[in-house]
Write a protein that holds these residues in place. Structure first.
Motif, PDB file in Angstrom:
ATOM      1  N   MET A   1      36.869  25.936  20.228  1.00 57.80           N
ATOM      2  CA  MET A   1      36.124  25.688  21.452  1.00 57.80           C
ATOM      3  C   MET A   1      35.162  26.856  21.682  1.00 57.80           C
ATOM      4  N   ASP A   2      33.963  26.564  22.153  1.00 54.35           N
ATOM      5  CA  ASP A   2      32.993  27.632  22.340  1.00 54.35           C
ATOM      6  C   ASP A   2      33.279  28.414  23.620  1.00 54.35           C
ATOM      7  N   SER A   3      32.691  29.596  23.706  1.00 56.09           N
ATOM      8  CA  SER A   3      32.973  30.485  24.830  1.00 56.09           C
ATOM      9  C   SER A   3      32.466  29.924  26.160  1.00 56.09           C
ATOM     10  N   PHE A   4      31.380  29.150  26.145  1.00 52.89           N
ATOM     11  CA  PHE A   4      30.881  28.575  27.390  1.00 52.89           C
ATOM     12  C   PHE A   4      31.880  27.581  27.949  1.00 52.89           C
ATOM     13  N   ALA A   5      32.481  26.785  27.097  1.00 46.94           N
ATOM     14  CA  ALA A   5      33.497  25.826  27.542  1.00 46.94           C
ATOM     15  C   ALA A   5      34.680  26.568  28.160  1.00 46.94           C
ATOM     16  N   GLU A   6      35.053  27.696  27.592  1.00 45.46           N
ATOM     17  CA  GLU A   6      36.152  28.490  28.141  1.00 45.46           C
ATOM     18  C   GLU A   6      35.790  29.041  29.517  1.00 45.46           C
ATOM     19  N   ILE A   7      34.553  29.482  29.682  1.00 45.83           N
ATOM     20  CA  ILE A   7      34.093  29.976  30.979  1.00 45.83           C
ATOM     21  C   ILE A   7      34.186  28.856  32.022  1.00 45.83           C
ATOM     22  N   LEU A   8      33.714  27.672  31.667  1.00 43.21           N
ATOM     23  CA  LEU A   8      33.769  26.548  32.596  1.00 43.21           C
ATOM     24  C   LEU A   8      35.209  26.199  32.978  1.00 43.21           C
ATOM     25  N   LYS A   9      36.116  26.284  32.036  1.00 40.96           N
ATOM     26  CA  LYS A   9      37.514  25.966  32.316  1.00 40.96           C
ATOM     27  C   LYS A   9      38.107  26.937  33.322  1.00 40.96           C
ATOM     28  N   ASP A  10      37.618  28.170  33.349  1.00 36.34           N
ATOM     29  CA  ASP A  10      38.120  29.170  34.296  1.00 36.34           C
ATOM     30  C   ASP A  10      37.547  29.006  35.699  1.00 36.34           C
ATOM     31  N   MET A  11      36.549  28.159  35.848  1.00 42.06           N
ATOM     32  CA  MET A  11      35.901  27.968  37.150  1.00 42.06           C
ATOM     33  C   MET A  11      36.630  26.892  37.942  1.00 42.06           C
ATOM     34  N   ASP A  12      37.822  27.258  38.395  1.00 40.09           N
ATOM     35  CA  ASP A  12      38.640  26.321  39.153  1.00 40.09           C
ATOM     36  C   ASP A  12      38.415  26.502  40.656  1.00 40.09           C
ATOM     37  N   PHE A  13      39.205  25.818  41.446  1.00 36.88           N
ATOM     38  CA  PHE A  13      39.079  25.869  42.901  1.00 36.88           C
ATOM     39  C   PHE A  13      39.207  27.294  43.423  1.00 36.88           C
ATOM     40  N   GLU A  14      40.175  28.035  42.918  1.00 39.99           N
ATOM     41  CA  GLU A  14      40.385  29.415  43.368  1.00 39.99           C
ATOM     42  C   GLU A  14      39.168  30.286  43.047  1.00 39.99           C
ATOM     43  N   PHE A  15      38.590  30.088  41.895  1.00 41.67           N
ATOM     44  CA  PHE A  15      37.409  30.851  41.480  1.00 41.67           C
ATOM     45  C   PHE A  15      36.283  30.709  42.502  1.00 41.67           C
ATOM     46  N   PHE A  16      35.991  29.478  42.924  1.00 41.69           N
ATOM     47  CA  PHE A  16      34.910  29.248  43.880  1.00 41.69           C
ATOM     48  C   PHE A  16      35.325  29.601  45.306  1.00 41.69           C
ATOM     49  N   ALA A  17      36.562  29.316  45.654  1.00 39.29           N
ATOM     50  CA  ALA A  17      37.026  29.582  47.019  1.00 39.29           C
ATOM     51  C   ALA A  17      37.060  31.069  47.332  1.00 39.29           C
ATOM     52  N   THR A  18      37.326  31.893  46.343  1.00 34.66           N
ATOM     53  CA  THR A  18      37.424  33.339  46.573  1.00 34.66           C
ATOM     54  C   THR A  18      36.105  34.068  46.327  1.00 34.66           C
ATOM     55  N   GLY A  19      35.074  33.344  45.922  1.00 30.93           N
ATOM     56  CA  GLY A  19      33.766  33.966  45.734  1.00 30.93           C
ATOM     57  C   GLY A  19      33.675  34.900  44.554  1.00 30.93           C
ATOM     58  N   GLN A  20      34.505  34.707  43.543  1.00 34.41           N
ATOM     59  CA  GLN A  20      34.521  35.583  42.372  1.00 34.41           C
ATOM     60  C   GLN A  20      33.204  35.567  41.593  1.00 34.41           C
ATOM     61  N   TYR A  21      32.400  34.570  41.819  1.00 36.94           N
ATOM     62  CA  TYR A  21      31.185  34.378  41.042  1.00 36.94           C
ATOM     63  C   TYR A  21      29.960  35.059  41.644  1.00 36.94           C
ATOM     64  N   GLY A  22      30.012  35.427  42.910  1.00 39.98           N
ATOM     65  CA  GLY A  22      28.779  35.917  43.505  1.00 39.98           C
ATOM     66  C   GLY A  22      28.965  36.880  44.649  1.00 39.98           C
ATOM     67  N   MET A  23      27.822  37.300  45.188  1.00 38.23           N
ATOM     68  CA  MET A  23      27.810  38.196  46.339  1.00 38.23           C
ATOM     69  C   MET A  23      26.618  37.862  47.220  1.00 38.23           C
ATOM     70  N   GLY A  24      26.709  38.252  48.471  1.00 40.68           N
ATOM     71  CA  GLY A  24      25.651  37.998  49.428  1.00 40.68           C
ATOM     72  C   GLY A  24      24.580  39.070  49.405  1.00 40.68           C
ATOM     73  N   ALA A  25      23.529  38.825  50.164  1.00 42.87           N
ATOM     74  CA  ALA A  25      22.372  39.718  50.179  1.00 42.87           C
ATOM     75  C   ALA A  25      22.704  41.099  50.714  1.00 42.87           C
ATOM     76  N   GLU A  26      23.477  41.180  51.778  1.00 39.09           N
ATOM     77  CA  GLU A  26      23.813  42.486  52.362  1.00 39.09           C
ATOM     78  C   GLU A  26      24.666  43.309  51.400  1.00 39.09           C
ATOM     79  N   GLU A  27      25.636  42.671  50.777  1.00 40.40           N
ATOM     80  CA  GLU A  27      26.479  43.360  49.804  1.00 40.40           C
ATOM     81  C   GLU A  27      25.627  43.876  48.637  1.00 40.40           C
ATOM     82  N   ALA A  28      24.722  43.035  48.167  1.00 46.34           N
ATOM     83  CA  ALA A  28      23.852  43.429  47.055  1.00 46.34           C
ATOM     84  C   ALA A  28      22.911  44.564  47.454  1.00 46.34           C
TER      85      ALA A  28
END
Length: 133
Positions: A1-28
């Motif tokens: 399986m390619d690495s992109f597919a593995e990344i997508l598999k890790d993007m579950d509900f908890e990943f999005f609910a906890t904001g692990q993927y991003g940050m807001g403008a003030e934080e940045a």
């Protein structure tokens, strides 16, 4: 399986609910000038002509595969764009290529520019953070 597919598999509900993927403008904004963080502007050249961020490294999303070597792996990369869509693609692309410290800016470049007001920028300069990259 390619690495992109593995990344997508890790993007579950908890990943999005906890904001692990991003940050807001003030934080940045608070990270501008910190040498461990690289702001990656993935907007097209045409967009950068009208609104530029001098502290950011500009690599249009379509050029990212060929220019990946310009990004150090020992830094925290913060991709951003006009709507956060391309930033999300850059985020997933970087993760799939072994970059461990990546978060996308979850607002567009116009909202990011709005937090870069003279007072905030003056305080960064006064603190010695510097804005040139």
């Amino acid at each position: 399986m390619d690495s992109f597919a593995e990344i997508l598999k890790d993007m579950d509900f908890e990943f999005f609910a906890t904001g692990q993927y991003g940050m807001g403008a003030e934080e940045a904004r608070a990270l501008i000038g910190n040498d461990h963080f690289i702001f990656l502007d993935v907007r097209a050249d045409e967009e950068v002509k009208y609104l530029s961020f001098p502290f950011a490294k500009h690599i249009p999303l379509r050029e990212l595969p060929e220019r990946l070597g310009e990004l150090p792996r020992d830094k925290f990369i913060i991709p951003f764009c006009a709507t956060a869509f391309r930033a999300a693609m850059a985020f997933a692309f970087l993760l799939s290529h072994g970059y461990l410290e990546v978060k996308g800016l979850n607002v567009g470049s116009d909202a990011f520019a709005a937090v870069l007001k003279p007072g905030a920028l003056y305080n960064l300069e006064k603190a010695g953070a510097g804005l040139a990259r």
